[in-house]
Design an enzyme around this catalytic site. Structure first.
Site, PDB file in Angstrom:
ATOM      1  N   ARG A   1     -57.265  12.197 -17.799  1.00 50.12           N
ATOM      2  CA  ARG A   1     -56.000  11.874 -19.011  1.00 50.12           C
ATOM      3  C   ARG A   1     -55.425  12.500 -19.301  1.00 50.12           C
ATOM      4  NH1 ARG A   1     -58.630   5.584 -20.976  1.00 50.12           N
ATOM      5  NH2 ARG A   1     -57.914   4.368 -18.496  1.00 50.12           N
TER       6      ARG A   1
ATOM      7  N   ARG B   1     -62.961  -1.049 -27.562  1.00 48.15           N
ATOM      8  CA  ARG B   1     -63.804  -1.231 -26.917  1.00 48.15           C
ATOM      9  C   ARG B   1     -65.134  -0.867 -28.246  1.00 48.15           C
ATOM     10  NH1 ARG B   1     -60.611   2.985 -25.884  1.00 48.15           N
ATOM     11  NH2 ARG B   1     -60.363   4.047 -23.447  1.00 48.15           N
TER      12      ARG B   1
ATOM     13  N   ASP C   1     -61.088  10.504 -20.536  1.00 37.90           N
ATOM     14  CA  ASP C   1     -59.519  10.486 -21.163  1.00 37.90           C
ATOM     15  C   ASP C   1     -59.413  11.891 -20.906  1.00 37.90           C
ATOM     16  OD1 ASP C   1     -61.350   8.926 -23.874  1.00 37.90           O
ATOM     17  OD2 ASP C   1     -62.110   8.898 -22.231  1.00 37.90           O
TER      18      ASP C   1
ATOM     19  N   HIS D   1     -65.878   8.636 -26.806  1.00 38.82           N
ATOM     20  CA  HIS D   1     -64.819   7.319 -26.154  1.00 38.82           C
ATOM     21  C   HIS D   1     -63.365   6.445 -26.578  1.00 38.82           C
ATOM     22  CE1 HIS D   1     -63.534   6.241 -22.235  1.00 38.82           C
ATOM     23  NE2 HIS D   1     -63.562   4.106 -22.372  1.00 38.82           N
TER      24      HIS D   1
END
Ligand code: NAD
Length: 376
Positions: free
Chosen positions: A199, A134, A196, A223
């Protein structure tokens, strides 16, 4: 005229009573127990609320599907520079209007369509390619953010702004700086580790065969690759997952590894991620638009927390109101969790610093002066 019949009167009376009963607000609680103050939702009811989603790629589409299906707003404006594709997507969404609560869908490649939004969600930007991190997107997406923010603020100066584009924490910091020092703190925040954490909760729940909603736990920090699982605060029902001082076992460590790898895994399989981020975005929008004060881990400025210096945005559990981040829950971290949080902040700052320091002061965002009126 269509042949519409009045419903059975008894049936109707039942509803009238029901409505009256619902408005009674005099439940005799013990005075020693503080009560949630009665307040009107400042943004009004569902149909008066307007959300704009900027960026109608895979993530933007995921957000729109979730927002429409969760009946969150009365007007949904879509903005993207790819005008033709946007028109197609907007028509496709409009044609499903018979299947959700009434939401007016507007779309344009210019921002006038977003005027007076209560909430703006920014998903525009370059996405990761398979194997790409990212953080590598930072320069390209910072340039896109510089174009988007002045337009958003020009048309919706009172909106709460949610940043989804990656790297989410740095993009949120950039958006907040572009909003300027007078923009209320907390009104620009990032989706951060909301996804996150979902998850994380899901994988823990699967490993012990329980409903993910019974697992309360947070991923905090970035993140991305340096996110932090707060094992010391994970609860299953009301029970702590670990005893004080107990270290996570190999299965739990693998769960966090799997959280970190989730995006890479899904991108290697289907090329992008979109449905879960769409659902978490809708969850956040609902909390803001209904002023619920729900605690959700989102990205906010953590300067001064856990000895972090500098304008770094990272995720911590925050209560969300109509004004965005209302309060931050400063979790009691173990020494090693605190050290990892500080390391994460340092790593983010190193990537953010060159852009941050060269970011021009926000342009004065003012309405165009009115044409002078001719005398007489
Ligand atoms: P995508 O390539 O499918 O779509 C990006 C869209 O942005 C395109 O439609 C493009 O036309 C539009 N766009 C580009 N520049 C624009 C501008 N100046 N104004 C308006 N629109 C513009 O990408 P995607 O898969 O939708 O991902 C979008 C972003 O979301 C990426 O940065 C991605 O990494 C990020 N993302 C974040 C999370 C999260 O949890 N925060 C999860 C998944 C993806």
């Amino acid at each position: 005229m269509p042949n519409l019949v009045e419903p059975d009167t008894q049936f109707r009376d039942h509803f009238v009573d029901f409505r009256v009963a619902k408005t009674v607000n005099t439940i005799p609680y013990d005075e020693a127990i503080p009560q949630k103050p009665a307040r009107e939702t400042p943004l009004g009811n569902h149909s008066s609320k307007k959300v704009t989603v900027v960026g109608m790629g895979q993530v933007g589409l995921g957000c729109v599907v979730a927002i429409l299906n969760q009946d969150i707003c009365g007007t949904l404006a879509l903005v993207d520079i790819a005008a033709k594709k946007l028109e197609g997507e907007a028509k496709d969404f409009q044609q499903g209007s018979a299947f959700h609560q009434h939401t007016t869908i507007l779309a344009s490649d210019t921002y006038d369509v977003s005027e007076n939004s209560d909430m703006v969600v920014i998903t525009a930007g370059v996405a990761q390619q398979p194997g790409e991190s990212r953080l590598s997107l930072v320069d390209r997406n910072a340039n896109i953010m510089k174009k988007i923010m002045p337009e958003v603020l020009k048309y919706s100066p009172n909106a709460t702004i949610l940043i989804v584009s990656n790297p989410c924490d740095i993009m949120t910091a950039i958006a907040a700086k572009l909003a300027g020092p007078d923009f209320p703190q907390g009104k620009v925040f990032g989706a951060g580790t909301c996804l996150d954490s979902s998850r994380f909760q899901t994988l823990i729940a699967q490993s012990i065969d329980l409903d993910p909603k019974n697992v309360h736990g947070y991923i905090i920090g970035e993140h991305g690759d340096s996110s932090i699982p707060v094992w010391s605060s994970v609860r299953v029902g009301a029970l702590p997952l670990l005893e004080p001082g107990e270290e996570p076992n190999e299965t739990l460590k693998k769960i966090h590894k799997s959280v970190v790898n989730s995006a890479y895994d899904i991108i290697s399989l289907k090329g992008y991620t979109n449905w879960a981020i769409g659902m978490s975005t809708a969850h956040i929008c609902k909390a803001v638009l209904n002023d619920t004060r729900t605690i959700i881990p989102v990205s906010t400025c953590v300067r001064g927390l856990y000895d972090v210096e500098g304008d770094v945005f990272l995720s911590l559990p925050c209560s969300l109101s109509s004004q965005g981040v209302q309060r931050v829950a400063v979790l009691p971290l173990t020494d090693s969790e605190k050290a990892t949080f500080q390391k994460c902040a340092k790593g983010i700052w190193e990537v953010q610093k060159p852009i941050w320091e060269n970011l021009l002061p926000p342009k004065e965002v003012k309405a165009e002066p009115a044409e002078p009126k001719s005398e007489g």
